[in-house]
Design a protein around this motif. Structure first.
Motif, short mmCIF file in Angstrom:
data_model
loop_
_atom_site.label_atom_id
_atom_site.label_comp_id
_atom_site.label_asym_id
_atom_site.label_seq_id
_atom_site.Cartn_x
_atom_site.Cartn_y
_atom_site.Cartn_z
N UNK A 1 0.86 -1.17 0.00
CA UNK A 1 0.00 0.00 0.00
C UNK A 1 0.90 1.23 0.00
N UNK A 2 0.83 2.06 -1.06
CA UNK A 2 1.68 3.25 -1.07
C UNK A 2 1.27 4.22 0.02
N UNK A 3 2.25 4.81 0.65
CA UNK A 3 1.99 5.76 1.72
C UNK A 3 1.91 7.15 1.13
N UNK A 4 0.74 7.69 1.11
CA UNK A 4 0.53 9.06 0.66
C UNK A 4 0.62 9.98 1.86
N UNK A 5 -0.03 11.11 1.77
CA UNK A 5 -0.01 12.02 2.91
C UNK A 5 -0.78 11.42 4.08
N UNK A 6 -0.29 11.65 5.28
CA UNK A 6 -0.93 11.14 6.49
C UNK A 6 -2.17 11.96 6.80
N UNK A 7 -3.21 11.29 7.26
CA UNK A 7 -4.42 11.99 7.68
C UNK A 7 -4.25 12.40 9.14
N UNK A 8 -4.14 13.69 9.36
CA UNK A 8 -3.95 14.21 10.71
C UNK A 8 -5.26 14.24 11.49
N UNK A 9 -6.32 14.73 10.85
CA UNK A 9 -7.61 14.90 11.53
C UNK A 9 -8.53 13.74 11.12
N UNK A 10 -8.65 12.73 11.98
CA UNK A 10 -9.48 11.57 11.66
C UNK A 10 -10.95 11.81 11.97
N UNK A 11 -11.30 13.01 12.39
CA UNK A 11 -12.72 13.32 12.62
C UNK A 11 -13.38 13.88 11.37
N UNK A 12 -12.64 13.92 10.25
CA UNK A 12 -13.17 14.42 8.99
C UNK A 12 -12.95 13.39 7.89
N UNK A 13 -13.87 13.38 6.92
CA UNK A 13 -13.76 12.47 5.78
C UNK A 13 -12.58 12.90 4.91
N UNK A 14 -11.78 11.94 4.48
CA UNK A 14 -10.60 12.23 3.68
C UNK A 14 -10.98 12.70 2.27
N UNK A 15 -12.12 12.25 1.76
CA UNK A 15 -12.55 12.59 0.40
C UNK A 15 -13.26 13.94 0.33
#
Length: 135
Positions: A64-78
């Motif tokens: 799985x390629x590592x893209x940018x890390x999701x800092x705020x997991x209380x929001x949808x990434x999309x």
């Protein structure tokens, strides 16, 4: 098949050359153009391929390629909508809302097909019957 494609590439001698490419195959012709005009002329970089150093290996064969890390997991990434604690974590490493929780709606990078194949192989071992001796 045209008669003009019967000559072998003048550079690598592995593939058929084309008279439009100066007797070279398409791969050698691209390299030739890159040397003459520079990498910007062909639209491709001529740098040697290097392994994806930003990839992490999960369970053997799945990468799985590592893209940018999701800092705020209380929001949808999309869509960046606030999901709070009710977000859906995906195996690709991001959190999604109810609309984007399925892998086909958020362009998931996780290889579910390979995971399913591994599960089938582990659950169904090959069974070989003992050979009977003939009387």
């Amino acid at each position: 098949m045209q008669g003009s494609h019967s000559d072998v590439c003048t550079v690598c001698h592995r593939f058929y050359g084309s008279p439009q490419n100066g007797g070279m195959c398409s791969g050698c012709y691209k390299e030739h153009l890159a040397k003459l005009l520079g990498p910007q002329a062909t639209g491709q970089s001529v740098q040697p391929e290097k392994k994806n150093e930003d990839a992490k290996e999960i369970k053997g064969s799945q990468v799985v390629p590592q893209g940018p890390k999701q800092e705020d997991t209380t929001r949808c990434w999309k869509c960046n909508i606030r999901v709070g604690y009710l977000g859906y974590p995906c195996k690709c490493g991001y959190t999604y809302c109810g609309k984007h929780r399925y892998f086909d709606t958020h362009d998931c990078t996780y290889d579910y097909k390979a995971e399913g194949k591994e599960k089938i192989v582990k659950a169904n071992p090959t069974v070989a019957a003992d050979k009977l001796q003939k009387l």
